[in-house]
Design a protein around this motif. Structure first.
Motif, mmCIF file in Angstrom:
data_model
loop_
_atom_site.group_PDB
_atom_site.id
_atom_site.type_symbol
_atom_site.label_atom_id
_atom_site.label_comp_id
_atom_site.label_asym_id
_atom_site.label_seq_id
_atom_site.Cartn_x
_atom_site.Cartn_y
_atom_site.Cartn_z
ATOM 1 N N UNK A 45 0.372 6.323 -17.576
ATOM 2 C CA UNK A 45 0.668 5.146 -16.925
ATOM 3 C C UNK A 45 -0.403 4.428 -16.109
ATOM 4 N N UNK A 46 -1.484 5.474 -15.601
ATOM 5 C CA UNK A 46 -2.433 4.834 -14.913
ATOM 6 C C UNK A 46 -3.729 5.562 -15.266
ATOM 7 N N UNK A 47 -4.681 4.825 -15.612
ATOM 8 C CA UNK A 47 -5.823 5.010 -15.892
ATOM 9 C C UNK A 47 -7.129 4.360 -15.105
ATOM 10 N N UNK A 48 -8.296 4.906 -15.386
ATOM 11 C CA UNK A 48 -9.338 4.418 -14.643
ATOM 12 C C UNK A 48 -10.346 3.662 -15.396
ATOM 13 N N UNK A 49 -10.806 2.491 -14.960
ATOM 14 C CA UNK A 49 -11.578 1.513 -15.611
ATOM 15 C C UNK A 49 -12.760 2.346 -16.152
ATOM 16 N N UNK A 50 -13.153 2.276 -17.569
ATOM 17 C CA UNK A 50 -14.163 3.268 -17.987
ATOM 18 C C UNK A 50 -13.756 4.407 -18.603
ATOM 19 N N UNK A 51 -12.614 4.853 -18.357
ATOM 20 C CA UNK A 51 -12.112 6.159 -19.267
ATOM 21 C C UNK A 51 -12.067 5.861 -20.814
ATOM 22 N N UNK A 83 4.510 4.045 -11.713
ATOM 23 C CA UNK A 83 3.813 2.723 -11.770
ATOM 24 C C UNK A 83 4.258 1.884 -10.512
ATOM 25 N N UNK A 84 3.569 0.785 -10.074
ATOM 26 C CA UNK A 84 3.700 -0.061 -8.984
ATOM 27 C C UNK A 84 3.700 -1.407 -9.761
ATOM 28 N N UNK A 85 5.053 -2.183 -9.359
ATOM 29 C CA UNK A 85 5.016 -3.613 -9.475
ATOM 30 C C UNK A 85 5.316 -4.387 -8.310
ATOM 31 N N UNK A 86 4.650 -5.908 -8.556
ATOM 32 C CA UNK A 86 4.850 -6.615 -7.623
ATOM 33 C C UNK A 86 5.688 -7.879 -8.238
ATOM 34 N N UNK A 87 7.097 -7.986 -7.488
ATOM 35 C CA UNK A 87 7.763 -9.313 -7.935
ATOM 36 C C UNK A 87 7.570 -10.262 -6.600
ATOM 37 N N UNK A 111 0.804 -1.159 0.049
ATOM 38 C CA UNK A 111 -0.004 0.122 -0.015
ATOM 39 C C UNK A 111 1.086 1.245 -0.086
ATOM 40 N N UNK A 112 2.003 1.263 0.810
ATOM 41 C CA UNK A 112 2.811 2.529 0.821
ATOM 42 C C UNK A 112 3.579 2.612 -0.430
ATOM 43 N N UNK A 113 4.241 1.433 -1.088
ATOM 44 C CA UNK A 113 4.775 1.697 -2.135
ATOM 45 C C UNK A 113 3.997 1.811 -3.425
ATOM 46 N N UNK A 114 2.685 1.621 -3.296
ATOM 47 C CA UNK A 114 1.953 1.814 -4.532
ATOM 48 C C UNK A 114 1.495 3.425 -4.446
ATOM 49 N N UNK A 115 1.186 3.840 -3.236
ATOM 50 C CA UNK A 115 0.793 5.310 -2.990
ATOM 51 C C UNK A 115 2.072 6.185 -3.299
ATOM 52 N N UNK A 116 3.296 5.894 -3.072
ATOM 53 C CA UNK A 116 4.404 6.572 -3.420
ATOM 54 C C UNK A 116 4.302 6.613 -5.021
ATOM 55 N N UNK A 117 4.060 5.455 -5.913
ATOM 56 C CA UNK A 117 4.212 5.491 -7.185
ATOM 57 C C UNK A 117 3.092 6.536 -7.607
ATOM 58 N N UNK A 118 1.606 6.222 -7.364
ATOM 59 C CA UNK A 118 0.671 6.882 -7.953
ATOM 60 C C UNK A 118 0.654 8.577 -7.677
ATOM 61 N N UNK A 119 1.208 8.869 -6.423
ATOM 62 C CA UNK A 119 1.020 10.366 -6.100
ATOM 63 C C UNK A 119 2.254 11.209 -7.109
ATOM 64 N N UNK A 120 3.269 10.313 -7.851
ATOM 65 C CA UNK A 120 4.181 11.274 -8.608
ATOM 66 C C UNK A 120 3.964 10.594 -10.242
ATOM 67 N N UNK A 121 2.828 10.040 -10.463
ATOM 68 C CA UNK A 121 2.574 9.549 -11.666
ATOM 69 C C UNK A 121 3.260 8.295 -12.240
#
Length: 822
Positions: A316-322, A193-197, A181-191
């Protein structure tokens, strides 16, 4: 004039190209942060971060900038930020061997601040990116409160400064145990992306994707084991993955020259790892090249050319239905090619691959009827909407120009949930109400333009609409229990503007809100754990039931504390013997307690059962006695009526009621029981009964019978049964009733008055005398009989008043309720 217009149009086009070229000339500036905390020993035991970091460095474009830091408790700058060149790569790649797992903490905040290098404003010439790799969470102290404070500081202070300086953060979580949650928030707030390995093996492919997002490389497609190089390509880099380390990778040029790690050339740079080969060929010969290696779909060839593919409209990030519109063009020397003769030769395919494995493909160069599409501005487009679903998507453009081929790919993440929803409680007039607190996710929506409406369904399916109310930090959705108690469902509709300035509207949920009463929850059956089976050993002492006798103490007494005897020192025992003795002792104690509990429960059951039995028996006996009393009184009335039906004696026949002689009848109200009082009468006036002078009048107590009056008909008489004295015992009840009847004959009361007197008696509780009172009553009765014989008195002609015959007797006390008429 015509020449002037042409020059004006030319300068306008050049201005547009110049603006586009300026944006295209922004070079990558990548800064990589590698976590070296001690937890990496578990999540990356083979230290696969080293080859992944080397690949990320080698994929950097020439003339771009690159730097790398490792962080744990402290932050170390392994590779200072510098322009990328082949010589620089050879020197920098060896420094990455210092990556380890020796860090004590995970100081992410300090690492981000070090990577920023004090830069606070953006630079149009550089596209700044930070790649953050971590397997944990913010950890700078053993105190959780300190860590929570640091986490908040990073999100509220550090990240906004980085965004203001033009940084985008691509975060990578190594293992599912990381603070995603923290790593995803860091990425989204700056435009970013977040990835999980999920493991270190996936790290290599994720770093390649991250490199593509930063460098936007041009590719040529690999078809089977070959690819085509045209004369516009200045160099190409082939990334070939190995499936086995035995076979050596080779490249075969159009002239048939073989290149390998052991057989190189001055224009070939070869970097080999256990997992891949990275081969760069400068000034390659145009034509078809072949790869001799294991075929892997991840193999690829990137090129440096003046002829490139440009893709736009896919953030990088869009919303479903956009609703999105992807545009692409072919650029040469940074300018869009608009030559229709050139564009007519193009075969352009657009492909979309979803995270669910679905593939959508279409021809941008062909119309619906198969005719060639040649846009005047040279820009091809595709509209996207229905296929924009939640998950990771890859968009690819393939260009076949007959003499050249190009491939360009972009990745995009589609989000469905734009609100962070939590259930909270508040008190309203003593009632606990539930509500949902919805907080817009930063980096996905414009928080100033959000509208939230909730549809609430109660347990019976009834629905209501609730609009969210703005509050500090989010929106409040009240969920009142408007229907039945139970579980409510809340479906949230969110609309507004996304972070990409696109309108959106989507549904989120449903969320559960529980209004189930506490008692219902407690009454639900709970699977009880099966009791532990006792050890299958026989213990004779376990069959002895301990005594339950307890010495009774006064309420205020406190028993003295038992004296503690000294514990003898344990004798030496063989290894393992102590465990057996302890286990047997525990078994004996467990068995004794079970027996004690069983005896206690059985004793309580016997006491309670016995009490219930005796109580029922006593109640039944009392009811039987009352029934017998009613029956006996009925029999007495019947016998009395039979005696009066016979010829009466002369004195009794002359007995009359003289209303003027002092006998008063107070009938009262119709709804009340009839009351009869006898006042002082003149002796011998209007009556044959001689009444002695009355004693001084005693104060009378007025008795009012609240029972409903009942009138007996003439044939309803009361008789006295001969067995009545046996039921009451010691002739007490019979003697008392005989006295009542004698007085009734003397006063010539009517049958109705007698019934009322009997009714009053039935209201009195039945008394069962003891043995002593029985014997005393018998003796008194015998004495009275002897006295009556000596005086020659008889009940039929006794002229004494009732008060004289029976002192303390009051007629009003014997107003009995009549038995119910059957």
């Amino acid at each position: 004039m015509l020449i002037l217009l042409l020059w004006t149009a030319l300068f306008a086009v050049q201005g547009a190209y110049g603006a586009q070229t300026k944006g295209a000339q922004a070079k990558p500036d990548m800064r990589v942060l590698i976590d070296i905390s001690g937890s990496m020993k578990k999540n990356d035991p083979q230290n696969l971060r080293v080859p992944a970091a080397k690949l990320l460095l080698n994929l950097a474009k020439d003339e771009s900038r690159f730097g790398m830091w490792s962080f744990g408790q402290y932050v170390n700058n392994l590779v200072p930020v510098a322009p990328v060149s082949p010589q620089w790569k050879e020197q920098a790649v060896g420094k990455l061997e210092a990556i380890n797992s020796a860090g004590l903490f995970t100081n992410i905040g300090l690492a981000l601040e070090k990577a920023a290098m004090g830069q606070t404003t953006p630079d149009d010439q550089w596209e700044r990116t930070i790649v953050l790799l971590s397997d944990g969470m913010v950890d700078i102290s053993k105190d959780p409160a300190v860590n929570a404070t640091e986490r908040t500081r990073i999100l509220d202070e550090v990240i906004p400064r980085l965004k203001q300086a033009g940084f985008r953060i691509h975060s990578v979580a190594l293992s599912e145990g990381a603070d995603q949650e923290f790593l995803k928030s860091v990425a989204l707030r700056t435009g970013g992306s977040f990835s999980l390995a999920r493991n270190a093996d996936e790290l290599l492919s994720i770093f390649i994707e991250t490199s593509d997002k930063v460098n936007l490389p041009e590719q040529v497609p690999i078809e089977g084991d070959s690819f085509t190089i045209d004369d516009s390509i200045q160099e190409f880099t082939a990334l070939i993955f190995r499936k086995s380390s035995i076979r050596e990778t080779e490249l075969i040029s159009p002239e048939g020259i073989h290149y390998s790690l052991s057989q190189g050339s001055r224009n070939v740079s070869w970097f080999a790892d256990k997992q891949y080969d990275l081969i760069t060929v400068y000034n390659p010969t145009p034509g078809t090249w072949k790869v001799v290696a294991d075929l892997d779909p991840a193999n690829r060839v990137t090129v440096v050319s003046d002829l490139n593919v440009t893709m736009q409209g896919l953030p990088e990030n869009v919303l479903e239905g956009e609703r999105l519109t992807m545009t692409m063009s072919l650029d040469e020397y940074g300018r869009v090619i608009t030559n229709p003769n050139f564009l007519e030769l193009m075969d352009i395919t657009f492909r979309q691959e979803t995270g669910a494995g679905e593939t959508f493909e279409g021809k941008l160069s062909d119309g619906p009827d198969g005719e060639k599409v040649v846009p005047e501005d040279g820009v091809f487009s595709a509209r996207l909407g229905r296929t924009i679903t939640e998950g990771e998507h890859t968009f690819t453009v393939l260009v076949d120009g007959k003499t050249f081929k190009r491939k360009k790919s972009l990745r995009m993440t589609v989000h469905r949930e734009v609100l962070k929803v939590d259930t909270q409680y508040r008190d309203q007039d003593g009632q606990v109400l539930r509500y949902l607190m919805a907080e817009p996710i930063a980096g996905l929506v414009n928080p100033e333009d959000v509208e939230i409406v909730a549809q609430i369904s109660d347990p019976n399916g009834e629905k209501s609409i609730q609009k969210a109310l703005p509050e500090a930090g989010g929106y409040r959705i009240d969920v009142p229990p408007f229907g039945a108690l139970g579980e409510y469902e809340v479906l949230i509709k969110v609309s507004g503007t996304s972070a990409n300035d696109k309108p959106f509207e989507l549904m989120q949920g449903p969320y559960k809100v529980d209004y189930t009463p506490l008692q219902v929850v407690m009454d639900e059956p709970v699977d009880e754990p099966e009791p532990l089976l006792p050890v299958e050993t026989f213990d004779a002492n376990a069959m002895e039931i301990p005594s339950l006798e307890v010495e009774e103490l006064p309420p205020d007494d406190i028993p003295p504390l038992p004296e503690v005897e000294p514990v003898p020192e344990p004798e030496p025992m063989l290894m393992g013997e102590g465990e057996i003795v302890q286990q047997n002792t525990a078994d004996e104690e467990g068995t004794n307690w079970l027996l004690l509990a069983g005896v206690f429960i059985i004793g309580n059951i016997l006491v309670i059962g016995g009490g219930i039995y005796f109580y029922i028996k006593i109640v039944r006996k009392t009811e039987e006695e009352q029934s017998r009393v009613v029956e006996e009184i009925t029999q007495i009335q019947q016998k009395k009526a039979e005696q009066k039906a016979k010829p009466a004696a002369a004195p009794v026949a002359d007995l009359e009621l003289d209303l003027d002689s002092g006998t008063e009848m107070d009938l009262g109200d119709e709804d009340e029981a009839t009351q009869i009082r006898t006042t002082d009468a003149d002796e011998g006036v209007g009556s044959t009964v001689v009444v002695p002078p009355p004693e001084p009048a005693q104060p009378e107590e007025t008795y009012v019978n609240e029972a409903d009056p009942m009138e007996l008909e003439e044939d309803e008489l009361i008789e006295v049964d001969d067995d009545f004295d046996d039921d009451l015992g010691a002739d007490e009840g019979l003697d008392e009733l005989d006295m009542m009847l004698s007085e009734q004959e003397a006063s010539e009361q009517t049958e109705e008055q007698l019934n009322q007197a009997i009714d009053d008696m039935l209201e009195q509780p039945t008394v069962f005398p003891d043995a002593e009172s029985d014997s005393q009553e018998k003796e008194a009765d015998e004495k009275q009989k002897k006295k009556d014989k000596t005086e020659g008195s008889d009940d039929d002609d006794d002229e004494r008043s009732v008060e004289e015959k029976y002192p303390g007797f009051d007629n009003d006390e014997f107003m009995l309720d009549n038995p119910t008429k059957e």
